[in-house]
Design a protein around this motif. Structure first.
Motif, short mmCIF file in Angstrom:
data_model
loop_
_atom_site.label_atom_id
_atom_site.label_comp_id
_atom_site.label_asym_id
_atom_site.label_seq_id
_atom_site.Cartn_x
_atom_site.Cartn_y
_atom_site.Cartn_z
N MET A 1 -9.04 48.39 -30.33
CA MET A 1 -8.61 48.76 -28.98
C MET A 1 -7.95 50.14 -29.00
SD MET A 1 -9.26 46.76 -26.43
CE MET A 1 -7.98 47.02 -25.23
N GLU A 2 -7.18 50.40 -30.05
CA GLU A 2 -6.48 51.67 -30.14
C GLU A 2 -7.46 52.85 -30.22
OE1 GLU A 2 -5.76 48.99 -32.23
OE2 GLU A 2 -4.05 48.39 -31.00
N LYS A 3 -8.64 52.63 -30.80
CA LYS A 3 -9.62 53.71 -30.95
C LYS A 3 -10.59 53.80 -29.78
CE LYS A 3 -9.40 53.99 -35.94
NZ LYS A 3 -10.12 54.02 -37.20
N PHE A 4 -10.48 52.87 -28.84
CA PHE A 4 -11.34 52.91 -27.66
C PHE A 4 -10.74 53.87 -26.66
CE2 PHE A 4 -13.04 51.67 -23.58
CZ PHE A 4 -14.37 51.37 -23.86
N PHE B 1 -19.08 45.29 -3.03
CA PHE B 1 -19.37 46.36 -3.95
C PHE B 1 -18.31 46.35 -5.05
CE2 PHE B 1 -21.00 47.59 0.14
CZ PHE B 1 -22.19 48.24 -0.12
N SER B 2 -18.74 46.55 -6.27
CA SER B 2 -17.82 46.69 -7.38
C SER B 2 -18.50 47.57 -8.42
CB SER B 2 -17.46 45.32 -7.97
OG SER B 2 -18.62 44.65 -8.43
N ILE B 3 -17.78 47.90 -9.46
CA ILE B 3 -18.39 48.70 -10.52
C ILE B 3 -18.36 47.94 -11.83
CG2 ILE B 3 -17.94 50.93 -9.46
CD1 ILE B 3 -15.57 51.28 -11.35
N SER B 4 -19.29 48.27 -12.68
CA SER B 4 -19.29 47.77 -14.05
C SER B 4 -19.45 48.98 -14.95
CB SER B 4 -20.40 46.75 -14.28
OG SER B 4 -21.66 47.38 -14.25
N LEU B 5 -18.95 48.85 -16.14
CA LEU B 5 -19.00 49.95 -17.10
C LEU B 5 -19.92 49.60 -18.25
CD1 LEU B 5 -15.15 50.68 -17.37
CD2 LEU B 5 -16.81 51.72 -15.81
N SER B 6 -20.63 50.60 -18.75
CA SER B 6 -21.39 50.46 -19.99
C SER B 6 -20.72 51.36 -21.01
CB SER B 6 -22.84 50.90 -19.79
OG SER B 6 -23.48 50.05 -18.87
N SER B 7 -20.51 50.80 -22.19
CA SER B 7 -19.79 51.58 -23.20
C SER B 7 -20.32 51.28 -24.59
CB SER B 7 -18.29 51.26 -23.14
OG SER B 7 -18.07 49.90 -23.45
N VAL B 8 -19.90 52.11 -25.53
CA VAL B 8 -20.18 51.86 -26.94
C VAL B 8 -18.88 51.33 -27.55
CG1 VAL B 8 -22.01 53.56 -27.15
CG2 VAL B 8 -19.67 54.26 -27.57
N GLY B 9 -19.04 50.48 -28.51
CA GLY B 9 -17.87 49.85 -29.12
C GLY B 9 -17.02 50.80 -29.94
N ALA B 10 -15.84 50.34 -30.25
CA ALA B 10 -14.90 51.07 -31.10
C ALA B 10 -14.38 50.09 -32.15
CB ALA B 10 -13.75 51.63 -30.28
N GLU B 11 -13.86 50.63 -33.22
CA GLU B 11 -13.36 49.79 -34.31
C GLU B 11 -12.17 48.94 -33.88
OE1 GLU B 11 -12.62 52.18 -37.77
OE2 GLU B 11 -14.54 53.20 -37.57
#
Length: 117
Positions: free
Chosen positions: A56-59, A44-54
């Motif tokens: 790394m600092e803004k993520f 078992f593991s997890i994966s993430l779904s995300s929206v991008g950011a401009e």
């Protein structure tokens, strides 16, 4: 129930307690970012779904939209078709129509009508 019936040493309550604790620990380990391997069952593991950011600092965590559970079955569970037997059964709609007719005391069912409802 099934597990406790296979092994007289562990009661239904003991099995339920162990599985409840296992799920709690599994959740804890996954949220901590660990991959969990249970021998004979799988990983078992997890994966993430995300929206991008401009950048790394803004993520931030707000960019993450969902956390998904990933399960990879153990080898023992990967090729079930070789051990499975298959029996043709009526569709769920047809079964429901028969049950409804039995409850009403009816002796016949229009299967075509049931399938199209």
């Amino acid at each position: 129930n099934h597990i406790s019936e296979h092994n007289g040493v562990f009661s239904k309550g003991t099995v339920k307690g162990v599985t409840t604790d296992m799920v709690s620990c599994l959740r804890e380990m996954l949220v901590a970012g660990n991959k969990v391997i249970i021998d004979g069952l799988g990983s078992f593991s997890i994966s993430l779904s995300s929206v991008g950011a401009e950048s790394m600092e803004k993520f931030t965590a707000s960019n993450i939209k969902s956390v998904n559970l990933v399960f990879k079955p153990a080898e023992e569970l990967q090729d079930l078709i070789k051990d499975a037997t298959f029996t043709q059964v009526s569709s769920r709609k047809a079964q429901a129509a028969v049950l409804a007719a039995e409850k009403k005391g009816e002796g016949t069912v229009d299967i075509d009508a049931a399938k199209n409802s």
